[in-house]
Design a protein around this motif. Structure first.
Motif, PDB file in Angstrom:
ATOM      1  N   ARG A  46       0.829  -1.193   0.000  1.00  0.00           N
ATOM      2  CA  ARG A  46       0.000   0.000   0.000  1.00  0.00           C
ATOM      3  C   ARG A  46       0.868   1.248   0.000  1.00  0.00           C
ATOM      4  O   ARG A  46       1.991   1.236   0.512  1.00  0.00           O
ATOM      5  N   GLN A 131      -0.714  -0.140  -4.175  1.00  0.00           N
ATOM      6  CA  GLN A 131      -2.141   0.099  -3.992  1.00  0.00           C
ATOM      7  C   GLN A 131      -2.355   1.430  -3.276  1.00  0.00           C
ATOM      8  O   GLN A 131      -1.586   1.783  -2.380  1.00  0.00           O
ATOM      9  N   VAL A 205      -8.709  -1.658  -0.488  1.00  0.00           N
ATOM     10  CA  VAL A 205      -7.384  -1.345   0.050  1.00  0.00           C
ATOM     11  C   VAL A 205      -7.506  -0.801   1.467  1.00  0.00           C
ATOM     12  O   VAL A 205      -6.707  -1.109   2.338  1.00  0.00           O
TER      13      VAL A 205
END
Length: 353
Positions: A46, A131, A205
């Protein structure tokens, strides 16, 4: 933290140059070769996290390097890039690993582990996927529209992967989503469709992000309750007029054709957002009659008539003493009406003696 090397041995320069050349020529990934040292599978992180890139090696490897596209990040223990977020984690006989800290979207892409064995450079590639949590970047402002008009709401969001956008009406009567798109179109809107509309953007996410738009539907007044009332003379009387409207209605009271003013003797007019109350503190014969409530706003007006009428009641008055009877019809008191009932038994007792 290791500093980027500005001067490198000639052998490293040659090796790194050959690795970059192989990379630029699109050498096939060899990670499926069991006899060849290979990089890990694709790495997904992420935004803001750290990404670790590992490359398995063995004792045949004499030189190693990590490259990003056509840029050399590390060659052996030497740092070639100037990015302080890239650090060397391990350079052992079995593993060659680097870490990219505080990853951002521009870090996404292919990374190549280049090794030299028997004077022949070979490469293995891993793809870094970044992400990004959803973020609503644009949404319609609150809107006010007249009933029957058309409404178009927009909600734009970004994220990786692309977020799914849904609209729903925040209302007890609303069920489920009313749109699964960036745009929400309402044709011929009604007053029941007023309220808040919530846009939600989600991509798994992180938690979905939501924002709301308030839609105000304007409509002319509608009187929902106006009842006639009966009140005895001398008592307190109230006439009530309830109306719904957006914007809120202004109320006026009339008796026959004459408007009643606030502060008029013996009367009180109390106006609220959705009702008006006309109070008579001491009803007289002159107060009885027909009254009209008028509710209006800039979209229109409506009225309702009601009657304040005399209500007669029959009430019993408490006894004032023995033998007192209240006549509910004329209110006269009659006394001594029970005396003859007592005289009869007394006379019977006297004859016995």
């Amino acid at each position: 933290m290791a500093q980027a090397k500005m001067h490198h041995p000639v052998s490293w320069v040659i090796f790194a140059g050959m690795a970059a050349l192989l990379l630029s020529q699109g050498v096939p990934v060899r990670s499926g070769d069991a006899t060849f040292p290979k990089a890990m599978d694709n790495v997904t992180v992420r935004q803001g996290e750290s990404a670790t890139l590992r490359c398995s090696v063995d004792n045949r490897v004499t030189r190693v390097a990590w490259l990003n596209r056509s840029s050399i990040l590390y060659a052996g223990n030497d740092k070639w890039c100037l990015d302080p977020r890239v650090v060397l984690l391990a350079n052992t006989k079995t593993q060659y690993s680097i870490q990219i800290q505080d990853v951002d979207v521009y870090d996404e892409g292919p990374y190549t582990c280049s090794v030299q064995t028997d004077n022949h450079p070979k490469t293995s590639r891993v793809h870094l996927i970044v992400q990004v949590s959803p973020k609503i970047t644009e949404i319609s402002s609150d809107i006010s529209i007249n009933e029957g008009g058309n409404v178009s709401l927009t909600c734009i969001a970004t994220g990786r992967p692309d977020p799914t956008i849904t609209w729903r009406h925040i209302s007890p009567k609303a069920v489920g989503f009313i749109s699964e798109d960036e745009y929400l179109e309402i044709t011929g809107i009604t007053r029941e469709q007023s309220g808040e509309y919530e846009c939600s953007a989600s991509n798994d996410v992180a938690a979905p992000v939501v924002q709301r738009v308030k839609v105000t539907v304007n409509y002319p007044p509608y009187i929902s309750d106006a009842k006639s009332t009966g009140v005895p003379v001398g008592q307190k009387g109230i006439l009530l007029c309830e109306a719904s409207a957006v914007p809120s209605a202004d109320f006026q009271w009339y008796k026959d054709d004459k408007r009643l003013a606030e502060g008029q003797k013996g009367l009180k007019v109390e106006n609220k957002a959705f009702f008006s109350r006309l109070t008579f503190f001491n009803v007289s014969e002159q107060d009885y009659g027909n009254y009209t409530c008028v509710a209006s706003n800039q979209l229109g007006n409506t009225n309702a008539s009601m009657i304040l009428y005399e209500e007669t009641t029959t009430a019993l008055t408490p006894w004032k003493g023995p033998g007192a009877v209240h006549d509910g019809n004329n209110g006269a008191w009659r006394r001594g009406s029970c005396a003859w009932l007592l005289a009869l038994p007394l006379a019977q007792l006297a004859r016995q003696f």
